[in-house]
Design a protein around this motif. Structure first.
Motif, mmCIF file in Angstrom:
data_model
loop_
_atom_site.group_PDB
_atom_site.id
_atom_site.type_symbol
_atom_site.label_atom_id
_atom_site.label_comp_id
_atom_site.label_asym_id
_atom_site.label_seq_id
_atom_site.Cartn_x
_atom_site.Cartn_y
_atom_site.Cartn_z
ATOM 1 N N ILE A 102 33.722 -44.264 40.826
ATOM 2 C CA ILE A 102 34.343 -44.601 39.549
ATOM 3 C C ILE A 102 35.730 -45.108 39.865
ATOM 4 C CG2 ILE A 102 35.196 -43.749 37.350
ATOM 5 C CD1 ILE A 102 32.929 -41.847 37.194
ATOM 6 N N GLN A 103 36.034 -46.305 39.375
ATOM 7 C CA GLN A 103 37.322 -46.946 39.663
ATOM 8 C C GLN A 103 38.016 -47.307 38.361
ATOM 9 O OE1 GLN A 103 36.195 -50.335 42.053
ATOM 10 N NE2 GLN A 103 36.150 -49.122 43.946
ATOM 11 N N ASN A 104 39.337 -47.468 38.445
ATOM 12 C CA ASN A 104 40.050 -48.018 37.296
ATOM 13 C C ASN A 104 39.893 -49.532 37.321
ATOM 14 O OD1 ASN A 104 41.895 -49.067 39.152
ATOM 15 N ND2 ASN A 104 43.376 -47.437 38.817
ATOM 16 N N LEU A 105 40.456 -50.212 36.343
ATOM 17 C CA LEU A 105 40.219 -51.637 36.214
ATOM 18 C C LEU A 105 40.927 -52.472 37.263
ATOM 19 C CD1 LEU A 105 40.132 -52.190 32.364
ATOM 20 C CD2 LEU A 105 38.286 -51.754 33.965
ATOM 21 N N MET A 106 41.770 -51.849 38.073
ATOM 22 C CA MET A 106 42.387 -52.553 39.189
ATOM 23 C C MET A 106 41.610 -52.331 40.478
ATOM 24 S SD MET A 106 44.612 -54.157 37.641
ATOM 25 C CE MET A 106 45.162 -55.005 39.098
ATOM 26 N N GLY A 107 40.451 -51.646 40.388
ATOM 27 C CA GLY A 107 39.622 -51.457 41.561
ATOM 28 C C GLY A 107 39.980 -50.267 42.417
ATOM 29 N N VAL A 108 40.863 -49.402 41.944
ATOM 30 C CA VAL A 108 41.261 -48.217 42.705
ATOM 31 C C VAL A 108 40.273 -47.088 42.427
ATOM 32 C CG1 VAL A 108 43.064 -46.496 43.091
ATOM 33 C CG2 VAL A 108 43.680 -48.883 42.637
ATOM 34 N N THR A 109 39.678 -46.539 43.492
ATOM 35 C CA THR A 109 38.705 -45.460 43.334
ATOM 36 C C THR A 109 39.407 -44.164 42.953
ATOM 37 O OG1 THR A 109 37.196 -46.458 44.939
ATOM 38 C CG2 THR A 109 36.924 -44.107 44.491
ATOM 39 N N ILE A 110 38.957 -43.567 41.871
ATOM 40 C CA ILE A 110 39.564 -42.318 41.412
ATOM 41 C C ILE A 110 38.577 -41.155 41.434
ATOM 42 C CG2 ILE A 110 41.316 -43.438 39.996
ATOM 43 C CD1 ILE A 110 39.551 -43.086 37.600
ATOM 44 N N LYS A 111 37.289 -41.460 41.680
ATOM 45 C CA LYS A 111 36.302 -40.395 41.720
ATOM 46 C C LYS A 111 35.084 -40.874 42.506
ATOM 47 C CE LYS A 111 34.497 -36.848 38.544
ATOM 48 N NZ LYS A 111 35.361 -35.766 39.066
ATOM 49 N N LYS A 112 34.527 -39.961 43.352
ATOM 50 C CA LYS A 112 33.348 -40.274 44.148
ATOM 51 C C LYS A 112 32.256 -39.250 43.889
ATOM 52 C CE LYS A 112 35.582 -42.420 48.170
ATOM 53 N NZ LYS A 112 35.739 -42.337 49.660
ATOM 54 N N PHE A 113 31.022 -39.719 43.967
ATOM 55 C CA PHE A 113 29.871 -38.829 43.880
ATOM 56 C C PHE A 113 28.979 -39.090 45.082
ATOM 57 C CE2 PHE A 113 31.354 -39.464 39.581
ATOM 58 C CZ PHE A 113 31.331 -38.176 39.051
ATOM 59 N N SER A 114 28.487 -38.023 45.697
ATOM 60 C CA SER A 114 27.657 -38.152 46.890
ATOM 61 C C SER A 114 26.330 -38.815 46.557
ATOM 62 C CB SER A 114 27.402 -36.782 47.518
ATOM 63 O OG SER A 114 28.624 -36.170 47.889
ATOM 64 N N PHE A 137 20.739 -39.150 37.364
ATOM 65 C CA PHE A 137 21.901 -38.478 37.932
ATOM 66 C C PHE A 137 22.915 -38.248 36.819
ATOM 67 C CE2 PHE A 137 25.690 -38.456 40.879
ATOM 68 C CZ PHE A 137 25.315 -37.305 41.558
ATOM 69 N N ILE A 138 23.529 -37.055 36.785
ATOM 70 C CA ILE A 138 24.521 -36.724 35.750
ATOM 71 C C ILE A 138 25.896 -36.657 36.409
ATOM 72 C CG2 ILE A 138 25.248 -35.053 34.030
ATOM 73 C CD1 ILE A 138 22.343 -34.162 33.797
ATOM 74 N N LEU A 139 26.819 -37.477 35.899
ATOM 75 C CA LEU A 139 28.173 -37.531 36.432
ATOM 76 C C LEU A 139 29.096 -36.698 35.550
ATOM 77 C CD1 LEU A 139 28.434 -41.388 37.092
ATOM 78 C CD2 LEU A 139 27.444 -39.630 38.559
ATOM 79 N N ASN A 140 29.879 -35.832 36.185
ATOM 80 C CA ASN A 140 30.872 -35.039 35.460
ATOM 81 C C ASN A 140 32.160 -35.844 35.359
ATOM 82 O OD1 ASN A 140 32.627 -33.195 34.405
ATOM 83 N ND2 ASN A 140 32.419 -31.690 36.047
ATOM 84 N N ILE A 141 32.522 -36.270 34.155
ATOM 85 C CA ILE A 141 33.714 -37.092 33.950
ATOM 86 C C ILE A 141 34.723 -36.393 33.041
ATOM 87 C CG2 ILE A 141 32.524 -39.282 34.354
ATOM 88 C CD1 ILE A 141 32.257 -39.539 31.305
ATOM 89 N N SER A 142 34.619 -35.080 32.943
ATOM 90 C CA SER A 142 35.481 -34.334 32.017
ATOM 91 C C SER A 142 36.948 -34.402 32.405
ATOM 92 C CB SER A 142 35.027 -32.874 31.952
ATOM 93 O OG SER A 142 35.090 -32.271 33.234
ATOM 94 N N ASP A 143 37.246 -34.719 33.690
ATOM 95 C CA ASP A 143 38.631 -34.748 34.127
ATOM 96 C C ASP A 143 39.268 -36.133 34.024
ATOM 97 O OD1 ASP A 143 36.891 -35.709 36.030
ATOM 98 O OD2 ASP A 143 38.108 -35.051 37.732
ATOM 99 N N LEU A 144 38.546 -37.115 33.501
ATOM 100 C CA LEU A 144 39.089 -38.468 33.388
ATOM 101 C C LEU A 144 39.827 -38.658 32.073
ATOM 102 C CD1 LEU A 144 36.170 -40.668 34.778
ATOM 103 C CD2 LEU A 144 38.178 -39.797 35.987
ATOM 104 N N LYS A 145 40.891 -39.428 32.136
ATOM 105 C CA LYS A 145 41.635 -39.742 30.926
ATOM 106 C C LYS A 145 40.891 -40.811 30.121
ATOM 107 C CE LYS A 145 46.159 -38.814 33.006
ATOM 108 N NZ LYS A 145 47.480 -39.396 33.363
ATOM 109 N N SER A 146 41.186 -40.880 28.842
ATOM 110 C CA SER A 146 40.571 -41.888 28.001
ATOM 111 C C SER A 146 40.963 -43.282 28.474
ATOM 112 C CB SER A 146 41.001 -41.689 26.549
ATOM 113 O OG SER A 146 40.418 -42.658 25.713
ATOM 114 N N GLY A 147 39.993 -44.210 28.526
ATOM 115 C CA GLY A 147 40.271 -45.559 28.973
ATOM 116 C C GLY A 147 39.002 -46.269 29.401
ATOM 117 N N CYS A 148 39.172 -47.388 30.088
ATOM 118 C CA CYS A 148 38.051 -48.167 30.588
ATOM 119 C C CYS A 148 37.939 -47.987 32.092
ATOM 120 C CB CYS A 148 38.235 -49.644 30.260
ATOM 121 S SG CYS A 148 38.213 -49.995 28.489
#
Length: 473
Positions: free
Chosen positions: A429-441, A448-459
């Motif tokens: 999962i990356q922000n819109l500038m392509g920076v990876t902020i979260k990885k899943f194995s 597959f269920i991704l836990n995104i509860s720690d992400l801020k609101s946005g795109c």
């Protein structure tokens, strides 16, 4: 909390070109020189010329793309003004299949734009209520026949009568009036300088690549212009620049020399100074609908280092894209690169034995699924995009996945659209500038269920490693 997700999917699928996997020699014996130029008119006439040549100055050569053994014939010589620079810089056509040529000259009183009159079999000088400082640099014709010419250190010129007469569009003033935050531009200029490319998508939107202000566009045939950076100004005011905008790569210019489109009309552009974003080459991808910009992939690091190293991007009817990388000092893997999605590129010189070097840049032309490439030794090469569209659609369906819900909150479901189970590898999962902020194995599951509860609101961007396919949700 609701996280609005825009899906950016990477698929491990690249179709093969079994029937014609390489470039093949199509024509030879043309004059040799640097920076060949080619363009295809609606009746399939293909025109060839050179920006720089030591002999046969002022000539354009014509054949037809439907010929299996083409013979290029020279048109009458262009009446070259005494202060001409180089040979022929801009090449275009009108809807009457008449070729047009733009040149550089240093005397503003001398002609700079010419149209070949079929009835007279002679060159006619185009007229306009003004004259560019140096001359015509690029040219494009819209689906309705309107012709646009970008000029060096001047304005955009527009013709609605087949290139006989032109009006002048001061696009810098129009943008300054509607987007006062946009100037000074990225490098401190109060104008956008020269127009280095004009491209028109299949929806009729006109894009211009500028010298100092990145990519701009018009949806009303040049009456108004807008920054392709949709967040150039702060929300609620057009007088202040948004310095943290997510699409700022689109106006980090200089010399935007090529603009091309994916089959879905997403944007690929060259020439911006994007190293400040950590992008190692001067090429970017943008989806203006989803408001995403992305660095292109598959090029060797710092392949495109100086100057206008990519000056034309073409796309076949089936959606295969091509550009020529130009050359830089001590660089390797130069030549033609190709892509199906505008993001993932690979080197594709297979079959070419001509002088496929830096001075061949700008020499691509497309006619349906035929793509032509001119090397600087007077040869023209043909590649036919014989992709079986129905097979690709079927294979893509087997490999695609969906996400839900969208918008999401704490959890995001990712499900393969297939009866088979494919490895997902690593999900990013990356922000819109392509920076990876979260990885899943990686996982072998089809759901597959991704836990995104720690992400801020946005795109965000969801990436599945491998080859890329872009799907808007």
């Amino acid at each position: 909390m609701r996280v609005h997700l825009i899906l950016f999917i990477c698929l491990s699928f690249w179709s093969t070109q079994a029937q014609n996997p390489t470039w093949k020699l199509w024509a030879s014996g043309l004059p040799s020189g640097v920076y060949p130029r080619m363009v295809v008119a609606p009746n399939h006439d293909i025109f060839y010329t050179l920006l720089g040549t030591g002999v046969q100055l002022g000539y354009i050569y014509k054949a037809n793309t439907q010929d299996s053994n083409p013979i290029f014939q020279a048109l009458p010589q262009i009446p070259r003004p005494s202060t001409i620079q180089n040979n022929i810089v801009a090449l275009g056509y009108n809807h009457q299949n008449e070729v047009m040529a733009g040149i550089y000259r240093t005397d503003q009183q001398q002609p700079w734009l010419f149209r070949f009159d079929h009835q007279k079999m002679a060159w006619d000088t185009a007229t306009s209520p003004g004259s560019p400082t140096l001359g015509g640099h690029c040219m494009a014709t819209s689906p309705n026949g309107t012709i646009y010419v970008g000029t060096r250190w001047a304005y955009i010129y527009k013709s609605t009568d087949g290139g006989r007469t032109f009006e002048v569009i001061d696009e810098s003033s129009l943008i300054k009036m509607d987007y006062p935050c946009y100037y000074p531009s990225f490098n401190g200029s109060d104008l956008n300088g020269a127009i280095f490319c004009i491209s028109i998508d299949k929806n009729g939107r006109v894009y211009a690549g500028t010298e100092t202000a990145g990519v701009i566009y018009s949806d009303d045939e040049g009456k108004s212009w807008h920054p392709a950076d949709l967040f150039a100004c702060l929300p609620g005011t057009k007088t202040q620049k948004d310095t943290s905008r997510i699409m700022r790569a689109l106006n980090m210019s200089g010399n935007v020399a090529a603009i091309g489109f994916t089959k879905e009309q997403q944007l690929v552009w060259s020439g911006p100074d994007m190293w400040q974003l950590g992008w190692k080459n001067k090429l970017g991808f943008a989806d203006l609908h989803s408001k995403i910009v992305h660095e292109v992939k598959g090029l060797p690091d710092y392949l495109i280092q100086t100057g206008q190293q990519v000056s034309k991007i073409v796309t076949s009817e089936n959606g295969q894209m091509f550009f020529h990388s130009g050359n830089s000092t001590n660089s390797s893997q130069i030549g033609i690169y190709t892509s199906r999605d505008g993001i993932n590129w690979k080197l594709f010189n297979d079959g070419i034995t001509g002088q496929n070097d830096g001075p061949s840049q700008g020499s691509l032309a497309a006619d349906g699924n035929k793509v032509f490439m001119a090397t600087r030794d007077g040869k023209v090469w043909l590649f036919e995009d014989t992709l079986n569209v129905s097979q690709t659609d079927q294979s893509s369906h087997l490999n695609t996945f969906t996400i839900y819900p969208n918008p999401a909150s704490d959890q995001l479901h990712l499900k393969l659209n297939s009866d088979q189970i494919y490895p997902l590898d690593e999900i990013l999962i990356q922000n819109l500038m392509g920076v990876t902020i979260k990885k899943f194995s990686n996982t072998q599951q089809d759901h597959f269920i991704l836990n995104i509860s720690d992400l801020k609101s946005g795109c965000y961007i969801i990436k599945w490693r491998g080859s890329y396919k872009f799907i808007k949700i």
